[in-house]
Design a protein around this motif. Structure first.
Motif, PDB file in Angstrom:
ATOM      1  N   LEU A  85      -6.679   7.915  -5.199  1.00 33.07           N
ATOM      2  CA  LEU A  85      -6.453   6.392  -4.010  1.00 33.07           C
ATOM      3  C   LEU A  85      -5.748   6.373  -3.189  1.00 33.07           C
ATOM      4  N   ALA A  86      -4.818   7.282  -3.874  1.00 33.89           N
ATOM      5  CA  ALA A  86      -3.125   8.186  -3.038  1.00 33.89           C
ATOM      6  C   ALA A  86      -3.844   8.337  -1.681  1.00 33.89           C
ATOM      7  N   PHE A  87      -4.748   9.769  -2.067  1.00 34.98           N
ATOM      8  CA  PHE A  87      -4.531  10.287  -1.056  1.00 34.98           C
ATOM      9  C   PHE A  87      -6.367  10.106  -0.319  1.00 34.98           C
ATOM     10  N   THR A  88      -7.110   9.004  -0.775  1.00 34.58           N
ATOM     11  CA  THR A  88      -8.412   7.920   0.051  1.00 34.58           C
ATOM     12  C   THR A  88      -7.043   7.662   1.126  1.00 34.58           C
ATOM     13  N   VAL A  89      -6.013   6.956   0.538  1.00 32.96           N
ATOM     14  CA  VAL A  89      -5.535   5.728   2.114  1.00 32.96           C
ATOM     15  C   VAL A  89      -4.912   6.716   3.077  1.00 32.96           C
ATOM     16  N   LEU A  90      -4.418   8.471   2.921  1.00 28.11           N
ATOM     17  CA  LEU A  90      -4.194   8.817   3.304  1.00 28.11           C
ATOM     18  C   LEU A  90      -5.378   9.835   4.627  1.00 28.11           C
ATOM     19  N   GLY A  91      -6.496  10.004   3.909  1.00 28.57           N
ATOM     20  CA  GLY A  91      -7.512  10.166   4.243  1.00 28.57           C
ATOM     21  C   GLY A  91      -8.810   8.954   5.293  1.00 28.57           C
ATOM     22  N   VAL A  92      -7.981   7.873   4.899  1.00 30.31           N
ATOM     23  CA  VAL A  92      -8.197   6.744   6.208  1.00 30.31           C
ATOM     24  C   VAL A  92      -7.434   6.560   6.750  1.00 30.31           C
ATOM     25  N   PHE A  93      -6.524   6.521   6.564  1.00 32.57           N
ATOM     26  CA  PHE A  93      -5.580   6.770   8.587  1.00 32.57           C
ATOM     27  C   PHE A  93      -5.436   8.626   9.259  1.00 32.57           C
ATOM     28  N   VAL A  94      -6.199   9.391   8.552  1.00 36.73           N
ATOM     29  CA  VAL A  94      -6.198  10.060   9.178  1.00 36.73           C
ATOM     30  C   VAL A  94      -7.488  10.123   9.974  1.00 36.73           C
ATOM     31  N   ASN A  95      -8.621   9.549   9.532  1.00 34.29           N
ATOM     32  CA  ASN A  95      -9.559   9.282   9.942  1.00 34.29           C
ATOM     33  C   ASN A  95      -9.393   8.233  11.478  1.00 34.29           C
TER      34      ASN A  95
END
Length: 92
Positions: A43-53
C-alpha cells in the motif's frame, strides 16, 4: 495542498522500510504480523506510484480537476488502509 502532500507522504516510505528491515522473514512466517506487513508495504508503494503518476500528469499538463480529486481520494483510501493495518499490527 498540491505542494505540501508529497512532503508528508515521502518520509513514510523510509520509515516503512526501517520498520521492516530488522525483522527476519523466518520469524514472521505464518503470523498475522507477517501477513499484514507486506500488505502495508505494498500500500505504501502504491501511494508512491499514485504520486508519481500525479506529478507526471501535472508536468505534462494533463492534470484536470477531476483527476486531482480522484488522486486525493485514492491517496486518502490508501492511507486509511495503511493506518488501519498499522493499528491492527500494534494490537496483535
Amino acid at each position: 495542498m498540491r505542494r505540501f502532500m508529497p512532503f508528508v507522504v515521502l518520509p513514510l516510505l523510509p520509515a516503512e522500510h526501517a520498520a521492516r528491515h530488522p525483522l527476519r522473514r523466518d520469524r514472521l512466517r505464518g503470523t498475522r504480523f507477517g501477513w499484514f506487513l507486506p500488505i502495508k508495504v505494498t500500500l505504501a508503494f502504491t501511494v508512491l506510484g499514485v504520486f508519481v503518476n500525479a506529478a507526471w500528469a501535472g508536468l505534462c499538463g494533463r492534470m484536470s480537476v477531476c483527476r486531482f480529486r480522484r488522486t486525493l481520494r485514492a491517496v486518502l483510501v490508501l492511507m486509511m488502509g495503511i493506518v488501519f493495518l498499522a493499528k491492527t499490527m500494534f494490537y496483535l
